[in-house]
Design a protein around this motif. Structure first.
Motif, short mmCIF file in Angstrom:
data_model
loop_
_atom_site.label_atom_id
_atom_site.label_comp_id
_atom_site.label_asym_id
_atom_site.label_seq_id
_atom_site.Cartn_x
_atom_site.Cartn_y
_atom_site.Cartn_z
N GLU A 88 0.81 -1.23 0.00
CA GLU A 88 0.00 0.00 0.00
C GLU A 88 0.84 1.27 0.00
OE1 GLU A 88 -0.27 -2.60 2.11
OE2 GLU A 88 -0.77 -1.94 4.15
N ASP A 89 2.16 1.15 0.12
CA ASP A 89 3.04 2.30 -0.02
C ASP A 89 3.35 2.61 -1.48
OD1 ASP A 89 4.83 1.09 2.84
OD2 ASP A 89 3.40 2.76 2.78
N THR A 90 2.91 1.75 -2.38
CA THR A 90 3.15 1.96 -3.81
C THR A 90 2.50 3.26 -4.27
OG1 THR A 90 3.34 -0.40 -4.30
CG2 THR A 90 2.69 1.06 -6.11
N ALA A 91 3.30 4.14 -4.86
CA ALA A 91 2.81 5.44 -5.29
C ALA A 91 3.95 6.20 -5.96
CB ALA A 91 2.29 6.25 -4.11
N VAL A 92 3.58 7.31 -6.58
CA VAL A 92 4.58 8.29 -7.01
C VAL A 92 4.81 9.25 -5.84
CG1 VAL A 92 5.14 10.15 -8.60
CG2 VAL A 92 3.94 8.11 -9.43
N TYR A 93 6.04 9.39 -5.43
CA TYR A 93 6.39 10.23 -4.30
C TYR A 93 6.95 11.56 -4.80
CZ TYR A 93 5.66 6.43 -1.01
OH TYR A 93 5.09 5.44 -0.24
N HIS A 94 6.42 12.64 -4.23
CA HIS A 94 6.82 13.99 -4.61
C HIS A 94 7.38 14.72 -3.39
CE1 HIS A 94 4.49 14.01 -8.46
NE2 HIS A 94 3.71 13.19 -7.79
N CYS A 95 8.45 15.47 -3.60
CA CYS A 95 8.89 16.39 -2.56
C CYS A 95 8.32 17.77 -2.86
CB CYS A 95 10.41 16.45 -2.46
SG CYS A 95 11.27 16.85 -4.00
N ALA A 96 8.12 18.54 -1.80
CA ALA A 96 7.52 19.86 -1.92
C ALA A 96 8.13 20.81 -0.90
CB ALA A 96 6.01 19.78 -1.73
N ALA A 97 8.12 22.09 -1.25
CA ALA A 97 8.70 23.11 -0.39
C ALA A 97 7.65 24.16 -0.05
CB ALA A 97 9.89 23.77 -1.09
N ILE A 98 7.74 24.67 1.17
CA ILE A 98 6.81 25.70 1.62
C ILE A 98 7.58 26.72 2.45
CG2 ILE A 98 6.14 24.34 3.65
CD1 ILE A 98 3.31 25.52 3.34
N ARG A 99 7.33 28.01 2.19
CA ARG A 99 8.06 29.06 2.91
C ARG A 99 7.35 29.46 4.20
NH1 ARG A 99 11.74 33.21 1.34
NH2 ARG A 99 12.54 34.04 3.32
N TYR A 100 6.08 29.76 4.08
CA TYR A 100 5.31 30.18 5.25
C TYR A 100 4.22 29.16 5.51
CZ TYR A 100 7.66 34.52 4.09
OH TYR A 100 8.61 35.45 3.80
N TYR A 101 4.17 28.64 6.72
CA TYR A 101 3.26 27.54 6.97
C TYR A 101 2.71 27.59 8.39
CZ TYR A 101 7.66 25.81 8.93
OH TYR A 101 8.83 25.70 9.62
N SER A 102 1.60 26.89 8.53
CA SER A 102 0.99 26.73 9.84
C SER A 102 1.57 25.49 10.50
CB SER A 102 -0.52 26.58 9.71
OG SER A 102 -1.08 27.70 9.07
N ASP A 103 1.41 25.41 11.78
CA ASP A 103 1.91 24.25 12.51
C ASP A 103 1.29 22.97 11.94
OD1 ASP A 103 1.69 22.94 15.87
OD2 ASP A 103 3.37 22.95 14.48
N HIS A 104 2.13 21.97 11.66
CA HIS A 104 1.67 20.69 11.14
C HIS A 104 0.93 20.85 9.81
CE1 HIS A 104 2.89 19.40 15.09
NE2 HIS A 104 2.70 18.14 14.75
N GLU A 105 1.48 21.67 8.96
CA GLU A 105 0.87 21.89 7.64
C GLU A 105 0.95 20.63 6.80
OE1 GLU A 105 -0.58 25.03 6.10
OE2 GLU A 105 -1.34 23.10 5.40
N ARG A 106 -0.16 20.19 6.23
CA ARG A 106 -0.17 19.00 5.39
C ARG A 106 -1.09 19.16 4.19
NH1 ARG A 106 -1.46 14.14 8.97
NH2 ARG A 106 -0.20 15.26 10.48
#
Length: 124
Positions: A88-106
């Motif tokens: 179930e971990d099978t997937a395309v994995y992407h990295c992402a960047a965020i400059r300004y975020y809230s606590d535990h941003e998802r």
């Protein structure tokens, strides 16, 4: 910031993989980073997050205890160590960047930059 993910591949259940995301630009250390994944026919889902300093991390419940996110600001890289992989971990994995975020941003819509993705396939 440009992001390039790598390290995906085919692995048997119970195995391990290490994904890497290389970032360009001198402001990498100003961004928090995250990994998301998208399985066929499903929406993109959050996997792991690391703050700009590396001092704070959090994970999706589905990967907690199996995956570890880390970063090296000197090398402009973020990594995802994946152990005890499941089909179930099978997937395309992407990295992402965020400059300004809230606590535990998802929320993926809040992230500023994305890598192209790397495919992880876990066979049973």
């Amino acid at each position: 910031v440009q992001l390039q993910a790598s390290g995906g591949g085919l692995v048997q259940a119970g195995g391990s993989l290490r994904l890497s995301c290389a970032a360009s630009g001198r402001t990498f250390s100003s961004y928090a980073m995250a990994w998301f994944r998208q399985a066929p026919g499903k929406e993109r889902e959050f996997v792991a997050f690391i703050s700009w300093s590396g001092g704070s991390t959090f994970y999706a419940d589905s990967v907690k205890g199996r995956f570890t996110i880390s970063r090296d600001n000197a090398k402009n890289t973020v990594s995802l160590q994946m152990n005890s992989l499941k089909p179930e971990d099978t997937a395309v994995y992407h990295c992402a960047a965020i400059r300004y975020y809230s606590d535990h941003e998802r929320d993926p819509s809040k992230f500023d930059y994305w890598g192209q993705g790397t495919l992880v396939t876990v066979s049973s």
